[in-house]
Enzyme design. Structure first.
Site, PDB file in Angstrom:
ATOM      1  CB  CYS A  63      42.381  10.223  28.136  1.00  0.00           C
ATOM      2  SG  CYS A  63      41.981  11.961  28.443  1.00  0.00           S
ATOM      3  CB  SER A 108      39.429  14.765  30.150  1.00  0.00           C
ATOM      4  OG  SER A 108      38.367  15.586  30.610  1.00  0.00           O
ATOM      5  CG  ASP A 109      35.989   9.482  32.651  1.00  0.00           C
ATOM      6  OD1 ASP A 109      34.884  10.041  32.692  1.00  0.00           O
ATOM      7  OD2 ASP A 109      36.148   8.284  32.940  1.00  0.00           O
ATOM      8  CB  CYS A 110      33.386  13.792  33.987  1.00  0.00           C
ATOM      9  SG  CYS A 110      32.410  13.741  32.460  1.00  0.00           S
ATOM     10  CB  SER A 122      40.368  13.142  33.651  1.00  0.00           C
ATOM     11  OG  SER A 122      39.620  11.969  33.732  1.00  0.00           O
TER      12      SER A 122
END
Length: 763
Positions: free
Chosen positions: A251, A284-286, A288
């Site tokens: 995401c 998650s994107d880092c 996020s």
């Protein structure tokens, strides 16, 4: 000789030992305390092994597995694991899970994705994935790489200014989806129960802005219609899951319609997990999760942020946030331990599918791979072939190309990218096996006179112009290698202009005026560039887009320019003029034109204004003709009653009998030129008129090699429900009833889709 043979045998044995330098991750047969545990028994189904393991974990142990740097659990014989590795177009060291050095100093760096996609060759995409996963497994065996790769990026190149457009498969959702499924299959293998490596399609969803005009991805709320979500932004992700069987979805940072994607149960749990059937984990994107609390202020407390994300369907946090706040979320009754169990089950299942709980890698699938399987001649050859196939010939006035070794013995090589190396591999790259720059490649064909003309791509002054102009004046041909690099377009760096930077245009024009022979403009870039001036300039004989062509890019460019390879690439994105950007903020997400706001529409599907080069443009050194030899004129669509239509003009896809509902088209492709070549056949559909339908949409593509004077018949089967359908304003996919135009080059065929009722259901 016997002594040398013995030394060689010892070296081989020593090398094979060094291959397997990784400690056993879990279930070590030498550990009597854990080897007999149920989760270590390979004869037990993975689902039961996972349940057994989760049942043994304490709450703190479970929470320690929620971050990308998962902790070790010594009492159960489980080592720590770093989830974050990248393999966008080769094994990369961007993530902490992979490190180069020792017997693994480098990996094969293929062309950047936007270049590879220009080949429109799905089998090539899968082949690259297989090579990348071989090298990834080898590095894992050597203890310097992971098995979970957060690639590919399958976002849509909606806006030409986006700095990360280079990472994507372009602007067409079907092409992006087919690329996603193909590359993922190459990475993961074809065993649905086991994984070679675990791929990840990112960034879900409507993510295509990094940092533009004071708006960044951490603060951006993408306001997107249900229509655009369904028919554009979600298409590649759906195909990645349903056709590629990807093991993970990531995401994105942004919000979609006011909700952070990593905390939206409608996106994660409802869509990805339940509707599409993801067999894997959501990450998650880092940072996020931290962003939605600290930056977007979506929740009042960090515990609420952790709880909302996990309950929405997030399984893994790239970052420390969940590890720091999840236990307190449980203590405050915001989250149940069973919610955490669900997340851990999904990540552990992927690790078991990867074989990480099967004991020692020796004797296991892929356990034999080592340093000898990285940067091999075959892999380098595939990188060269990918560059050959992806380079696009944009202009060729009077058949100026290919150049001749006999007539063009001295070539002036000019431009800030003329001796490029690292620039050729774009972003999210690793350390390449080696490089061949354009200058080096051209030196293999002719005597070269090199003068960059600009210190770098910013080309802020003309101090070096005179030397470049003199080089052009004295040469038989001039090659200008211009364009962009990561200082112009990159992650967190969107462009404000589509023009060449600085004084590049002036250098090109001055060198062209001075040259006595053909002038070839070679462009390196990820995004499109407005080179209208060069297209119109009769002194500029040819224009070639090389994208970012990878470690073998210089050889590929030279081969194309001198005829060692015949170009067959096609643009996977529209090249707009600079004026397109007027009154078009990147923050405007609408794909369709909005007359009241003077929004022109985006991509070839919805924009019909002037272009520099259209989507699908690309020339060859030979000429191909098409003839639609056979295709049906009428296709009946079985529908369960009139309520399945809208005013008799369309059929809701869920109300149609879609199984085996296919349009078969037979096309004769003839090479009427004098050179063998590969033709990229693009098949478009123009649906019946309707204000919410696209102008046209790509429904099939095929890359076919045809020898000079030869004719080949190609059959494409177009799934009616998938590819001839459109999406209405409510986000519902429908099949328009009536005449659909099928366009292949200059050929057009009309097929009429007609509904027939079989019963009654309510819409």
């Amino acid at each position: 000789m016997a002594f040398l043979a013995a030394i060689l045998f010892f070296f081989i044995i020593s090398s094979s030992v060094r291959v397997h330098s990784r400690e056993t991750f879990a279930c070590d047969t030498k550990d009597a305390a854990t080897a007999t545990l149920r989760f270590c028994q390979m004869s037990v189904p993975i689902s039961k092994r996972v349940r057994d393991l989760v049942g043994r974990l304490t709450l703190p142990e479970k929470v320690s597995l929620l971050g990308n740097t998962a902790a070790a659990i010594p009492r159960l014989g489980i080592k720590g694991y770093e989830w974050w590795s990248e393999a966008l177009h080769g094994v990369s060291n961007v993530g902490p899970g992979t490190k180069f050095g020792g017997v693994y100093p480098a990996a094969t760096n293929f062309p950047q994705v936007i270049t590879t996609v220009a080949s429109f060759n799905a089998s090539l995409w899968e082949s690259i994935g297989r090579v990348v996963s071989n090298e990834a497994r080898a590095m894992y065996n050597g203890g310097v790489g992971g098995l979970t790769y957060w690639s590919p990026n399958v976002n849509i190149l909606r806006d030409p200014r986006w700095g990360r457009g280079q990472e994507t498969p372009g602007e067409d959702p079907v092409v992006a989806g087919k690329y996603a499924a193909s590359y993922v299959r190459g990475l993961q293998g074809n065993d649905r129960s086991r994984l070679k490596v675990a791929a990840c399609c990112k960034h879900f969803t409507a993510y295509d802005l990094d940092n533009w005009n004071g708006v960044d991805r951490f603060h951006f709320n993408a306001k997107v219609s249900k229509q655009d979500i369904e028919d554009t932004f979600d298409v590649p992700f759906r195909m990645c899951v349903k056709e590629g069987n990807v093991a993970s979805i990531m995401c994105s940072y942004n919000q979609v319609n006011g909700v952070p994607t990593c905390a939206d149960p409608n996106l994660l749990k409802k869509t990805i997990r339940n509707q599409w059937g993801l067999n894997g984990y959501i990450v998650s994107d880092c940072d996020s999760v931290g962003v939605l609390y600290d930056t977007q202020h979506y929740t009042g407390t960090p515990e609420e942020a952790a709880a909302k994300s996990i309950k929405a369907g997030l399984d893994l946090d790239c970052g420390p946030f969940l590890g720091a706040h999840t236990i307190d979320a449980v203590k405050k009754n915001l989250l149940r331990e069973s919610d955490i169990d669900n997340a851990v089950i999904n990540t552990l299942t992927v690790q078991m599918r990867l074989g990480m709980f099967d004991g020692d890698i020796v004797g296991k699938p892929y356990g034999h791979l080592g340093p000898a399987h990285v940067c091999t001649p075959v892999h380098k050859g595939l990188a060269l072939e990918a560059a050959h196939q992806g380079i696009v010939l944009l202009k060729n006035r009077g058949a100026s190309l290919p150049l001749s070794r006999f007539h063009h013995r001295t070539v002036a090589v000019i431009g800030p990218n003329s001796d490029a190396t690292v620039t050729m591999i774009g972003n999210y790259a690793g350390i390449a096996c080696g490089y061949t720059s354009p200058l080096q490649g051209l030196t293999g064909y002719a005597r070269t006179v090199h003068n960059k003309g600009c210190a770098d791509v910013h080309c802020m002054d003309d101090r070096l112009f005179d030397g470049a102009v003199e080089a052009a004046r004295g040469a038989d041909a001039t090659v200008l290698v211009m364009g962009l690099d990561q200082s112009i377009e990159a992650e967190f760096k969107d462009r404000n202009s589509l023009l060449l930077p600085g004084k590049q245009q002036e250098l090109i024009s001055r060198a062209a005026r001075a040259s006595k022979g053909p002038v070839i403009l070679v462009l390196m870039s990820g995004g499109p560039i407005d080179v209208s001036f060069a297209e119109k300039d009769s002194k500029i004989s040819a224009i070639v887009w090389a994208g970012y062509p990878g470690q073998e890019g210089g050889t590929a460019i030279a081969d194309i320019l001198f005829g060692g390879a015949n170009p067959g690439g096609k643009l996977p994105m529209t090249w707009y003029p600079q004026d397109y950007l007027k009154n078009l903020p990147m923050t405007e997400m609408s794909m369709r034109p909005i007359k009241s706001k003077q929004i022109p529409g985006r991509t070839y599907r919805f924009y019909d204004g002037p272009v520099v080069y259209p989507f699908g443009h690309g020339l060859s050194y030979t000429r191909f003709t098409h003839n639609i030899a056979d295709a049906p004129k009428v296709i009946p669509i079985a529908v369960r009653g009139r309520n399945g239509t809208v005013s008799g003009k369309s059929v809701r896809v869920t109300h149609a009998r879609c199984n085996r509902l296919s349009l078969g088209v037979h096309v004769d492709i003839e090479n009427v030129g004098s050179r063998d070549g590969t033709h990229t056949m693009l098949v478009f559909s123009a649906p019946p008129g309707g204000e919410w339908a696209p102008r046209k949409q790509l429904v099939a593509f095929e890359r076919v090699h045809v020898a000079a004077g030869e004719k080949k018949r190609v059959q494409v089967n177009i799934h009616v429900c998938k590819y001839l359908s459109v999406v209405d304003r409510a986000g519902i996919r429908r099949i328009p009833i009536g005449d659909h135009g099928i366009h292949i080059g200059d050929e057009t065929h009309t097929v009429s889709l007609q509904a027939s009722t079989l019963g009654v259901i309510k819409s």
